[in-house]
Design a protein around this motif. Structure first.
Motif, PDB file in Angstrom:
ATOM      1  N   ASP A  46      16.930  75.890  81.008  1.00 33.47           N
ATOM      2  CA  ASP A  46      17.107  76.654  81.991  1.00 33.47           C
ATOM      3  C   ASP A  46      15.937  78.039  82.482  1.00 33.47           C
ATOM      4  N   ARG A  50      15.599  78.550  86.212  1.00 28.01           N
ATOM      5  CA  ARG A  50      15.247  79.811  87.040  1.00 28.01           C
ATOM      6  C   ARG A  50      13.940  80.111  88.053  1.00 28.01           C
ATOM      7  N   GLN A 100      25.391  76.172  86.644  1.00 30.38           N
ATOM      8  CA  GLN A 100      24.050  77.517  86.077  1.00 30.38           C
ATOM      9  C   GLN A 100      23.821  78.036  87.002  1.00 30.38           C
ATOM     10  N   GLU A 105      27.811  85.595  84.779  1.00 26.55           N
ATOM     11  CA  GLU A 105      27.147  86.923  85.899  1.00 26.55           C
ATOM     12  C   GLU A 105      25.719  86.923  85.819  1.00 26.55           C
ATOM     13  N   GLU A 106      24.827  85.922  85.387  1.00 30.49           N
ATOM     14  CA  GLU A 106      23.283  85.959  86.182  1.00 30.49           C
ATOM     15  C   GLU A 106      23.261  85.353  87.249  1.00 30.49           C
ATOM     16  N   ASN A 108      22.055  85.038  91.253  1.00 28.58           N
ATOM     17  CA  ASN A 108      20.828  85.835  91.597  1.00 28.58           C
ATOM     18  C   ASN A 108      21.316  86.059  92.848  1.00 28.58           C
TER      19      ASN A 108
END
Length: 181
Positions: A46, A50, A100, A105-106, A108
């Protein structure tokens, strides 16, 4: 020995673009480092994804800047954008499949910036009568992302020549977006 983070990210991007199921061991091996060294820089898949997302957004923003979206006819700006983004299209294709990144809420904020800038380009084309007005700028933006990913996959699998990437992507998008009298 210092690890070149950019080299690791670009190696991971190249590998995961070709084989999205590659393991972290595969990524480390391709980058010429140990799995432990990779883990010191990226706590897991992950974290690596990211970091690749941040790289992808930065490359898209740079391509958009280089394409000069506010200059000349909007259709020409779209063609310039596709040409500029082509080197990063494989990474975008990989990111496009990483659910994902677009859930929860993550999210970008870079995606929202890109979406806004692309929608503004399509809106400008609509306001000047170049593009159909029955397709929303948001839809045209999503269509562009989808075509870029599809073209990248087709090139990677040898079904489309790399030299045809820009022309075929632009012509399919704009052929469906050009306003007809």
């Amino acid at each position: 020995m210092a690890v070149d983070r950019d080299h690791v990210l670009r190696t991971a991007a190249a590998l995961l673009t070709r084989k999205s199921t590659a393991t972290l061991d595969d990524v480390a091996r391709a980058a010429g480092i140990s799995r432990a060294t990779l883990h010191r820089h990226f706590a897991g898949r992950d974290a690596l994804v990211r970091a690749l997302e941040a790289l992808g957004i930065a490359e898209c923003e740079a391509a958009l800047d280089a394409a000069r979206p506010d200059e000349g006819p909007a259709a020409d700006a779209v063609r310039r954008l596709i040409r500029e983004i082509e080197p990063s299209a494989g990474l975008l294709a990989f990111l496009y499949t990483e659910n994902q990144l677009f859930e929860g809420e993550e999210l970008n904020e870079g995606w929202a910036r890109l979406d806004g800038r692309l929608a503004a380009l399509f809106r400008r084309g609509q306001e000047r009568g170049e593009f159909r007005i029955d397709l929303t700028p948001a839809w045209l933006t999503e269509a562009l992302y989808g075509l870029l990913a599809s073209a990248a996959w087709a090139v990677a699998e040898g079904r489309v020549a790399r030299n045809d990437f820009t022309r075929m992507t632009a012509e399919l998008l704009l052929g469906g977006a050009v306003r007809r009298e």
